[in-house]
Design a protein around this motif. Sequence first.
Motif, PDB file in Angstrom:
ATOM      1  N   UNK A  76     -10.128  17.499  -7.170  1.00 28.45           N
ATOM      2  CA  UNK A  76     -11.216  18.545  -6.657  1.00 28.45           C
ATOM      3  C   UNK A  76     -10.928  19.448  -5.633  1.00 28.45           C
ATOM      4  N   UNK A  77      -9.066  19.861  -6.168  1.00 26.37           N
ATOM      5  CA  UNK A  77      -8.330  20.320  -5.399  1.00 26.37           C
ATOM      6  C   UNK A  77      -7.743  19.463  -4.007  1.00 26.37           C
ATOM      7  N   UNK A  78      -7.747  18.207  -4.379  1.00 26.65           N
ATOM      8  CA  UNK A  78      -6.946  17.614  -3.073  1.00 26.65           C
ATOM      9  C   UNK A  78      -7.958  17.662  -1.536  1.00 26.65           C
ATOM     10  N   UNK A  79      -9.335  17.517  -1.994  1.00 31.21           N
ATOM     11  CA  UNK A  79     -10.046  17.760  -1.262  1.00 31.21           C
ATOM     12  C   UNK A  79      -9.900  15.970  -0.208  1.00 31.21           C
ATOM     13  N   UNK A  80     -10.181  15.599   0.620  1.00 27.31           N
ATOM     14  CA  UNK A  80      -9.947  14.226   1.685  1.00 27.31           C
ATOM     15  C   UNK A  80     -10.777  13.817   1.405  1.00 27.31           C
ATOM     16  N   UNK A  81     -11.224  12.552   1.030  1.00 29.72           N
ATOM     17  CA  UNK A  81     -12.769  11.855   0.860  1.00 29.72           C
ATOM     18  C   UNK A  81     -12.797  10.909   1.565  1.00 29.72           C
ATOM     19  N   UNK A  82     -12.169   9.969   2.253  1.00 33.12           N
ATOM     20  CA  UNK A  82     -11.239   9.576   3.471  1.00 33.12           C
ATOM     21  C   UNK A  82     -10.681   8.769   3.829  1.00 33.12           C
ATOM     22  N   UNK A  83     -10.810   8.292   4.846  1.00 32.33           N
ATOM     23  CA  UNK A  83      -9.622   8.005   5.920  1.00 32.33           C
ATOM     24  C   UNK A  83      -9.245   6.063   6.139  1.00 32.33           C
ATOM     25  N   UNK A  84      -8.858   5.854   6.087  1.00 34.69           N
ATOM     26  CA  UNK A  84      -8.685   4.296   6.323  1.00 34.69           C
ATOM     27  C   UNK A  84      -7.510   3.779   7.442  1.00 34.69           C
ATOM     28  N   UNK A  85      -8.119   2.953   8.484  1.00 32.83           N
ATOM     29  CA  UNK A  85      -7.546   2.919   9.341  1.00 32.83           C
ATOM     30  C   UNK A  85      -7.893   1.242   9.412  1.00 32.83           C
ATOM     31  N   UNK A  86      -7.549   1.152  10.677  1.00 30.29           N
ATOM     32  CA  UNK A  86      -7.433  -0.483  11.003  1.00 30.29           C
ATOM     33  C   UNK A  86      -5.669  -1.259  11.575  1.00 30.29           C
ATOM     34  N   UNK A  87      -4.941  -0.643  11.206  1.00 24.58           N
ATOM     35  CA  UNK A  87      -2.974  -0.896  11.952  1.00 24.58           C
ATOM     36  C   UNK A  87      -3.122  -0.558  13.140  1.00 24.58           C
ATOM     37  N   UNK A  88      -2.787  -2.005  13.650  1.00 15.76           N
ATOM     38  CA  UNK A  88      -2.085  -1.557  15.134  1.00 15.76           C
ATOM     39  C   UNK A  88      -0.543  -1.080  15.261  1.00 15.76           C
ATOM     40  N   UNK A  89      -0.249  -1.189  15.094  1.00 14.80           N
ATOM     41  CA  UNK A  89       1.426  -0.379  14.620  1.00 14.80           C
ATOM     42  C   UNK A  89       1.819   0.764  13.483  1.00 14.80           C
ATOM     43  N   UNK A  90       2.227   1.824  13.933  1.00  8.82           N
ATOM     44  CA  UNK A  90       2.155   2.439  12.308  1.00  8.82           C
ATOM     45  C   UNK A  90       2.415   2.414  11.223  1.00  8.82           C
ATOM     46  N   UNK A  91       1.670   3.125  10.425  1.00  6.31           N
ATOM     47  CA  UNK A  91       1.805   3.243   9.235  1.00  6.31           C
ATOM     48  C   UNK A  91       3.262   3.688   8.443  1.00  6.31           C
ATOM     49  N   UNK A  92       3.567   2.679   7.501  1.00  8.35           N
ATOM     50  CA  UNK A  92       5.192   3.459   7.530  1.00  8.35           C
ATOM     51  C   UNK A  92       5.294   3.281   5.505  1.00  8.35           C
ATOM     52  N   UNK A  93       3.878   2.275   4.993  1.00  7.24           N
ATOM     53  CA  UNK A  93       4.164   2.259   3.515  1.00  7.24           C
ATOM     54  C   UNK A  93       2.394   2.669   2.740  1.00  7.24           C
ATOM     55  N   UNK A  94       2.095   2.828   1.732  1.00 10.65           N
ATOM     56  CA  UNK A  94       0.836   3.047   1.671  1.00 10.65           C
ATOM     57  C   UNK A  94       1.150   2.306  -0.633  1.00 10.65           C
ATOM     58  N   UNK A  95       0.520   1.640  -0.820  1.00  8.28           N
ATOM     59  CA  UNK A  95       0.328   1.691  -2.546  1.00  8.28           C
ATOM     60  C   UNK A  95      -0.918   1.513  -2.599  1.00  8.28           C
ATOM     61  N   UNK A  96      -1.114   1.725  -4.168  1.00  3.49           N
ATOM     62  CA  UNK A  96      -2.685   1.932  -4.526  1.00  3.49           C
ATOM     63  C   UNK A  96      -2.540   1.074  -5.983  1.00  3.49           C
ATOM     64  N   UNK A  97      -3.539   1.286  -6.500  1.00  3.95           N
ATOM     65  CA  UNK A  97      -3.823   0.342  -8.541  1.00  3.95           C
ATOM     66  C   UNK A  97      -4.252   1.872  -9.171  1.00  3.95           C
ATOM     67  N   UNK A  98      -4.195   1.120  -9.618  1.00  8.35           N
ATOM     68  CA  UNK A  98      -4.178   2.794 -10.647  1.00  8.35           C
ATOM     69  C   UNK A  98      -5.438   3.789 -11.054  1.00  8.35           C
ATOM     70  N   UNK A  99      -5.872   2.264 -10.497  1.00  8.08           N
ATOM     71  CA  UNK A  99      -8.037   2.803 -10.965  1.00  8.08           C
ATOM     72  C   UNK A  99      -8.357   3.150  -9.002  1.00  8.08           C
ATOM     73  N   UNK A 100      -7.153   2.940  -8.041  1.00  9.83           N
ATOM     74  CA  UNK A 100      -7.997   3.150  -6.825  1.00  9.83           C
ATOM     75  C   UNK A 100      -9.071   2.416  -6.066  1.00  9.83           C
ATOM     76  N   UNK A 101      -8.626   1.250  -6.073  1.00  7.81           N
ATOM     77  CA  UNK A 101     -10.148   0.465  -6.619  1.00  7.81           C
ATOM     78  C   UNK A 101      -9.358  -0.559  -4.727  1.00  7.81           C
TER      79      UNK A 101
END
Length: 125
Positions: A76-101
């Motif tokens: 959808x043209x890189x539309x932002x669909x959600x923000x994930x929050x919850x860390x106490x310290x700065x986020x330095x890494x992210x990984x996702x499964x192939x289906x995004x779940x």
Amino acid sequence: AVEAAAFLGDGSLVELGRNLVAVREAPGSAAKLRIPLARGGPEFPTPHSAAFATGASLLFTVDPARAAVEVRDLARGAAKVRSLVGHEYPIVAVAASADGRTVATGSAGLKKESGRPQPVGEVLV
């Protein structure tokens, strides 16, 4: 320079560079989408962190403040669909499964204990 690449379900090529994600119809073609990435600072020299959910055409990027992971739908043209929050310290890494779940994020920082800085952080799934 391209540091990582993946193909989406529609055959588009996603390239991860030092401070940019580019989506192309085919290798060598002009980018149809360009998404800037957060730059690291002196505490976090890593220039970016991003992950692809190729089966779901999702891109997960750490926001510039390193306080959230932005979820973008590349179909959808890189539309932002959600923000994930919850860390106490700065986020330095992210990984996702192939289906995004399933998304894993990691944070890091320094905490002073007994007058000495101690590395701290957490992983959230």
